[in-house]
Write an enzyme that holds these catalytic residues in place. Structure first.
Site, PDB file in Angstrom:
ATOM      1  N   LEU A  32     -32.028  22.376 -14.583  1.00  0.00           N
ATOM      2  CA  LEU A  32     -32.963  21.367 -15.064  1.00  0.00           C
ATOM      3  C   LEU A  32     -32.442  19.947 -14.839  1.00  0.00           C
ATOM      4  O   LEU A  32     -31.243  19.730 -14.646  1.00  0.00           O
ATOM      5  CB  LEU A  32     -33.207  21.573 -16.567  1.00  0.00           C
ATOM      6  CG  LEU A  32     -33.880  22.879 -16.982  1.00  0.00           C
ATOM      7  CD1 LEU A  32     -33.808  23.039 -18.495  1.00  0.00           C
ATOM      8  CD2 LEU A  32     -35.325  22.933 -16.499  1.00  0.00           C
ATOM      9  N   ALA A  35     -29.107  18.587 -16.462  1.00  0.00           N
ATOM     10  CA  ALA A  35     -28.213  19.722 -16.726  1.00  0.00           C
ATOM     11  C   ALA A  35     -26.765  19.422 -16.367  1.00  0.00           C
ATOM     12  O   ALA A  35     -25.843  20.059 -16.877  1.00  0.00           O
ATOM     13  CB  ALA A  35     -28.692  20.961 -15.963  1.00  0.00           C
ATOM     14  N   GLY A  36     -26.551  18.460 -15.481  1.00  0.00           N
ATOM     15  CA  GLY A  36     -25.195  18.118 -15.055  1.00  0.00           C
ATOM     16  C   GLY A  36     -24.884  18.559 -13.637  1.00  0.00           C
ATOM     17  O   GLY A  36     -23.716  18.611 -13.252  1.00  0.00           O
ATOM     18  N   SER A  38     -25.416  17.075 -10.601  1.00  0.00           N
ATOM     19  CA  SER A  38     -24.786  16.049  -9.762  1.00  0.00           C
ATOM     20  C   SER A  38     -23.386  15.714 -10.255  1.00  0.00           C
ATOM     21  O   SER A  38     -22.463  15.498  -9.458  1.00  0.00           O
ATOM     22  CB  SER A  38     -25.655  14.791  -9.726  1.00  0.00           C
ATOM     23  OG  SER A  38     -26.872  15.034  -9.059  1.00  0.00           O
ATOM     24  N   SER A 105     -34.622  22.495  -7.690  1.00  0.00           N
ATOM     25  CA  SER A 105     -35.091  23.696  -6.973  1.00  0.00           C
ATOM     26  C   SER A 105     -35.578  24.757  -7.958  1.00  0.00           C
ATOM     27  O   SER A 105     -34.929  25.786  -8.159  1.00  0.00           O
ATOM     28  CB  SER A 105     -33.995  24.241  -6.059  1.00  0.00           C
ATOM     29  OG  SER A 105     -32.738  24.335  -6.680  1.00  0.00           O
TER      30      SER A 105
END
Length: 205
Positions: A32, A35-36, A38, A105
């Site tokens: 999501l 969410a972390g 990157s 995605s």
């Protein structure tokens, strides 16, 4: 397509990989917004880079500044965005790189379509499984607030579904533990499957 033939050049993927001392793969970080993905992918790339590995990070926002700047956020455009990224990643893997990608995605079909472009050992799905409630609390770009107020339609996790992977190679919840431990888990996995050389990986300890 007609009159188009793939040209096999004398320097191939195996030669490029041997030169770099690594086995090229694509790590596909999915999850999501907030969410972390990157952050985790970036920290892993930094660690690998500093240890002498050859990498490249494809980020969901960054590719829309150039490669995919002509695309919007309709279902069709999002599919095309990921198709392009998958093709670019395939070229980078062929160049012998360890490629990291950070994209929401949201559908299994999208991710499976990209996986199908790679040899089985060269696609690693990393499900960044941070709960929606935590992602909303973080909301680094203020997108969840806009989605809840109706300013953004088809927002993954709110007005559009997210299909979690059924059999990701790795699952990491960034709300549990610290970033260094999470990066270590990724490095240990890459070492165990011989993506990165064990001796070079010692520099990451």
């Amino acid at each position: 397509m007609t009159n188009i033939v793939w040209h096999q050049h004398p320097v191939d993927q195996a030669a490029r990989a041997e030169q770099k001392g690594q086995n090229p793969v694509l790590l596909w970080f999915t999850g999501l917004s907030g969410a972390g993905k990157s952050t985790l992918a970036g920290a892993l790339e930094r660690a690998l880079f500093e240890a002498g590995f050859h990498t490249y990070l494809l980020d969901g926002d960054n590719v829309r500044h150039g490669l995919c700047k002509d695309l919007g956020f309709t279902v069709e455009d999002r599919d095309e965005n990921l198709r392009r990224v998958g093709e670019v990643a395939k070229l980078m893997v062929d160049a012998g790189l360890v490629v990291l990608s950070a994209f929401i995605s949201p559908t299994r079909e999208e991710r499976d379509s990209i996986r199908a472009r790679f040899h089985a050992s060269q696609f690693i799905e990393v499900h960044v499984s941070t709960p929606l409630s935590v992602c909303e609390q973080r909301d680094p770009k203020g997108l969840y607030v806009k989605a809840r107020s109706g300013e953004i339609s088809n927002f993954t996790g709110i007005s559009s579904p997210y299909e979690a992977p059924l059999a990701a190679e790795l699952t990491i919840d960034t709300s549990k533990g610290d970033l260094a431990t999470q990066v270590r888990a990724l490095i240990d996995y890459l070492t165990a499957i011989n993506v990165i050389n064990a001796d070079k990986a010692k520099a990451l300890a």
